[in-house]
Write a protein that holds these residues in place. Structure first.
Motif, short mmCIF file in Angstrom:
data_model
loop_
_atom_site.label_atom_id
_atom_site.label_comp_id
_atom_site.label_asym_id
_atom_site.label_seq_id
_atom_site.Cartn_x
_atom_site.Cartn_y
_atom_site.Cartn_z
N HIS A 162 33.72 33.90 9.80
CA HIS A 162 32.76 32.88 9.38
C HIS A 162 31.49 32.91 10.23
CE1 HIS A 162 35.57 31.58 6.49
NE2 HIS A 162 36.25 30.70 7.22
N GLY A 163 31.04 34.11 10.58
CA GLY A 163 29.80 34.24 11.33
C GLY A 163 29.91 33.94 12.80
N GLU A 164 31.11 33.69 13.33
CA GLU A 164 31.30 33.41 14.75
C GLU A 164 32.22 34.46 15.36
OE1 GLU A 164 31.18 29.05 16.06
OE2 GLU A 164 32.27 28.95 14.15
N GLN A 165 32.04 34.67 16.67
CA GLN A 165 32.84 35.64 17.39
C GLN A 165 34.10 34.97 17.97
OE1 GLN A 165 31.97 38.62 16.42
NE2 GLN A 165 31.52 39.54 18.40
N TYR A 166 35.24 35.59 17.72
CA TYR A 166 36.51 35.09 18.24
C TYR A 166 37.23 36.23 18.98
CZ TYR A 166 36.10 30.92 15.30
OH TYR A 166 35.68 29.74 14.73
N MET B 259 44.07 32.31 19.77
CA MET B 259 42.78 32.65 19.19
C MET B 259 41.72 31.75 19.80
SD MET B 259 41.76 32.53 15.14
CE MET B 259 40.05 32.53 14.58
N VAL B 260 40.65 32.36 20.34
CA VAL B 260 39.66 31.64 21.14
C VAL B 260 38.26 31.84 20.55
CG1 VAL B 260 38.71 31.32 23.45
CG2 VAL B 260 41.08 32.07 23.17
N ASN B 261 37.48 30.77 20.49
CA ASN B 261 36.08 30.85 20.10
C ASN B 261 35.29 31.32 21.31
OD1 ASN B 261 33.29 30.20 19.56
ND2 ASN B 261 33.99 28.87 17.89
N LEU B 262 34.65 32.49 21.23
CA LEU B 262 33.98 33.06 22.38
C LEU B 262 32.69 32.34 22.73
CD1 LEU B 262 34.56 36.87 21.74
CD2 LEU B 262 35.62 35.43 23.47
N ALA B 263 32.11 31.60 21.80
CA ALA B 263 30.88 30.85 22.10
C ALA B 263 31.18 29.60 22.91
CB ALA B 263 30.15 30.49 20.82
N THR B 264 32.35 28.99 22.69
CA THR B 264 32.69 27.72 23.36
C THR B 264 33.87 27.85 24.32
OG1 THR B 264 34.19 27.07 21.57
CG2 THR B 264 31.87 26.44 21.36
N LEU C 193 27.14 38.91 21.55
CA LEU C 193 27.01 37.50 21.22
C LEU C 193 25.59 37.06 21.54
CD1 LEU C 193 28.46 34.91 20.25
CD2 LEU C 193 28.99 34.41 22.64
N ASP C 194 24.87 36.61 20.50
CA ASP C 194 23.49 36.12 20.66
C ASP C 194 22.61 37.15 21.34
OD1 ASP C 194 24.25 33.73 19.49
OD2 ASP C 194 24.72 32.79 21.42
N GLY C 195 22.76 38.43 20.95
CA GLY C 195 21.90 39.48 21.46
C GLY C 195 22.26 39.98 22.84
#
Length: 801
Positions: free
Chosen positions: A522-526, A547-552, A469-471
């Motif tokens: 959709h370009g996001e990690q879940y 199901m969880v959004n890993l960025a938030t 995630l983000d490098g």
């Protein structure tokens, strides 16, 4: 309860169940009194009878008695044997003369004189005929005005009952009723005097216990204490000032008004609030701040900031260049990046030791954006200049070469390349491929994965999953013993320390989070967090599988299944499908589709498969596959393979003759071939996809004892394709790809209680995490042998003709 009185009653004067007490006063017992021991009395009386001489004057029932005084019996007297003498009378009558004039209960009799019955008279199943009057009334004339005991009637005049009245059913009285004796054993006058009335003030004496709740509309006045508490002096009231002394602990307190300290004294959490308020930085109003202050977070000022001193040693008012005003700079100033000026720059001194004003004279400057005639010798070794198209030299040489001659030479060289380019490209491409092949051989020979060493001990966990995630490289871990509550913990790989740092826990997944599935949408990690829940777990919410959004770290959608064993996702025709395998015997495995409008999942297909241990859903060459691995110790359950039907929009059973009693399944593609790897309790089996017959065929077996987890880790070129197989409770066997779809064993990672293996790669170093639900989990680092060859991509494809 310790008190002198309760509602005015002295508890020390109450009759107790135990102990010896001196009772004074007159007490009336309205019910029977049972005395278990002896009753002794000196001169006391019971119902006016002196009980001290009963042994002398009492009449005995089991011996002959001589009564020296007149005896009145208020009830029936039964005499077994009675001697008739002239002097013996009963109620003044001689028995001999009474016998002939008596009325017997079992014989007919005619009474010719008036007879008065002072007690009740009962006639059983016989008629009573009265030829005269009864109580001077002719009963035959008052038949219609008689109250009968077996009929419902209304009595309209006042009636006086001189003896007892028994009411067997309801009695309705529209007027008043006066009772001179007892009603149902209760003295009505005494009851009225001692009763608590609804509309009158009453003083209640004695201890009263209410078994149910009591609702009081008005006020309650307590003269003493309640549970040793003086309500008038020791209770905090809602409306009025209260002086509170002593230490009080409030779990939660909400104050809608002001809090004031009594006479300015007292502390809150050890702080003098008055002094602290006077020395506190406010959000409004002017204040003078003394002493050094450190702000650990960003500070935003919405109005002007006035600094009388310096800021980081800089005088803001006298030493800072402002963007919107004229400034004079003194001293030497260095700009470490480009300086762009939207207006003129005036330099009064020299620039780099030269008079800039003189140097910028139009006759001595070459400009880049205009046509000029330059008559000078240019030394390109001092300052390199690239001339754009259109530059020409009329006379003279550039680097001792005439431009006209140079232009002719370039044309000749260009013609040569155009003619010979295909041949040169083929030769260059072949040579590049040969060099790349030699480089691969060198890689294989000099940089070989040899073994793993443990570098970090982690908390016990049942599962770990790595993601990018983000490098940065992150890790999700279901921490906790496999039989206890768990946490969904997040780690971040620290490239400096080469360790996994704990960065926090998810606020959910606190029941029994024991597996994760990470995917991109959709370009996001879940991630789908498998949490089968446990109501007794308190350290984090148990929300079920989500199901969880890993960025938030925000929950996007939930699943309704319980006893979830594994999940997998796949995008089909732009829709996200999720296969949820359940381990329960009475539950069904389901296929969900995501509804993005409502952020929810909808079941679109159910499967009869239960006792599922692992799920794999993937696409290959235009087909979508769904595989369920099933296992149960007491039966030989077959695993199942399904193929997607685009016309029916569901998965159809392809075959179920794949291995039985499998704990895990993994798919992978190597050299263009699709493989399924099943981890069984006895061995690991590899199945290859037969394109022609459209089925999976078993190719290889690898002996294992209780293989519980399998994972293929691909990190770029073939030497970095490794296969890991976890053997229950022992550790993980590591294999490296050896070509021809075969694997060669490299090493074995020992881990007690091994449950799951995960891998990731940082700067050409391969790391493995082996989860253990009983012992601490570990991070392992892969060690290579031989010299390291720089990873250079020759990009031979760019040389293709």
């Amino acid at each position: 309860m310790l008190a002198d009185t309760v509602n005015g009653i002295d508890l020390s004067q109450c009759l107790t169940k135990t102990g010896t007490q001196n009772i004074t006063g007159v007490y009336t017992f309205s019910a029977a009194v049972d005395v278990g021991g002896a009753v002794t009395a000196d001169s006391s009386t019971v119902n006016s009878v002196n009980i001290s001489d009963l042994h002398v004057n009492a009449m005995k029932v089991n011996r002959e008695n001589v009564a020296m005084a007149r005896i009145v019996f208020n009830d029936d007297v039964v005499v077994d044997v009675l001697e008739d003498t002239d002097s013996s009378t009963i109620n003044g009558r001689h028995l001999a003369s009474t016998a002939t004039d008596a009325v017997y209960i079992n014989e007919d009799a005619t009474m010719s004189t008036n007879v008065a019955f002072t007690g009740s008279v009962s006639f059983d199943a016989v008629d009573v005929v009265v030829t005269g009057d009864t109580n001077q009334r002719d009963l035959s004339a008052v038949d219609d005005d008689t109250a009968f005991i077996n009929e419902t009637q209304t009595i309209v005049s006042q009636k006086n009952f001189t003896s007892g009245v028994t009411v067997a059913s309801g009695l309705s009285i529209s007027g008043n009723m006066t009772a001179s004796h007892l009603v149902d054993g209760v003295d009505v006058d005494e009851m009225a005097a001692s009763a608590v009335h609804l509309t009158q003030n009453s003083d209640i004496a004695g201890n009263k216990s209410f078994a149910e709740s009591v609702d009081v509309v008005g006020n309650i006045s307590v003269g003493g204490e309640v549970n040793s508490v003086d309500l008038s002096e020791q209770v905090i009231t809602l409306n009025g000032e209260t002086n509170i002394t002593g230490f009080k602990t409030f779990d939660t307190i909400h104050v809608t008004g002001d809090i004031q300290k009594h006479e300015g004294y007292g502390f809150v959490n050890g702080y003098d609030i008055t002094a602290m308020e006077a020395n506190t930085l406010k959000t409004s109003g002017n204040q003078s701040v003394t002493g050094a202050k450190s702000f650990l977070a960003r500070v935003i000022f919405e109005s002007d900031v006035m600094v009388s001193g310096t800021t980081d040693g800089v005088d803001i008012g006298g030493q800072v260049i402002q963007l919107s005003s004229d400034e004079t700079m003194s001293g030497e100033n260095t700009f470490f990046s480009d300086m762009i000026s939207s207006s003129d720059i005036i330099v009064s001194g020299d620039v780099l030791g030269a008079n800039f004003a003189l140097a910028l004279d139009a006759s001595r400057v070459i400009y880049t954006d205009r046509m000029q005639n330059v008559s000078a010798t240019w030394d390109n070794s001092l300052i390199a200049v690239d001339f754009a198209s259109g530059a020409s030299a009329r006379d003279g040489l550039i680097n001792d070469m005439n431009l006209t001659v140079l232009e002719d030479s370039v044309r000749d060289l260009e013609s040569f390349f155009l003619i010979n380019l295909p041949i040169l490209q083929v030769q260059s491409y072949s040579q590049c491929l040969a060099v790349d092949a030699e480089k691969d051989k060198l890689d294989d020979a000099l940089d070989i994965l040899d073994h793993f060493v443990g570098t970090q001990t982690l908390d016990a966990s049942t599962s770990m999953t790595a993601y990018e995630l983000d490098g940065a490289t992150y890790l999700l871990a279901a921490t906790g013993n496999q039989f206890q509550c768990s946490l969904s913990r997040k780690y971040l790989f620290n490239s400096v320390t080469e360790q996994l740092d704990i960065i926090g826990n998810l606020s959910f997944g606190g029941g029994k989070a024991d597996r994760f599935h990470v995917f991109s949408w959709h370009g996001e990690q879940y991630a789908i967090v498998v949490d089968n829940g446990a109501s007794q777990c308190e350290h984090a919410a148990s929300i079920g599988t989500a199901m969880v959004n890993l960025a938030t770290d925000e929950v996007y959608a939930y699943f309704t299944d319980t006893t979830v064993a594994d999940v997998d996702t796949l995008e089909i025709d732009g829709l996200l499908y999720v296969a949820v395998g359940v381990s329960g015997l009475l539950h069904s495995t389901s296929l969900y589709v995501l509804n993005e409008t409502s952020s929810s999942f909808t079941v679109v297909q159910t499967f009869a498969a239960n006792l599922v241990s692992a799920v794999s859903m993937f696409a290959f060459e235009g087909d979508a596959f769904l595989v369920f691995a099933r296992q149960e110790d007491s039966s030989r359950l077959q695993s199942e393979v399904y193929l997607w039907s685009a016309s029916q929009l569901q998965f159809l059973l392809l075959h179920e003759d794949v291995p039985h009693t499998c704990k895990d399944v993994e798919h992978f593609v190597i050299d263009g071939y699709l493989w399924l790897f099943f981890a069984s309790y006895q061995e690991a089996m590899l199945y290859a996809w037969d394109r022609d017959n459209r089925q999976f065929v078993q190719r290889f077996t690898m002996p294992f004892l209780k293989a519980v987890d399998v994972k293929l880790l691909a990190f770029g070129p073939k030497p970095d394709v490794i296969l890991t197989v976890v053997e229950a409770e022992k550790g993980a066997a590591v294999y490296q790809y050896a070509g021809s779809s075969a694997f060669a064993e490299v090493t074995h990672v020992v881990q007690v209680g091994a449950k799951n293996v995960e891998g990731f790669k940082i700067d050409d170093v391969i790391y493995l995490t082996v989860s253990s639900g009983e012992m601490p989990s570990q991070l392992f680092e892969g060690i290579r042998i031989g010299a390291s060859v720089p990873n250079v991509d020759l990009q031979c494809e760019a040389l293709m003709p």
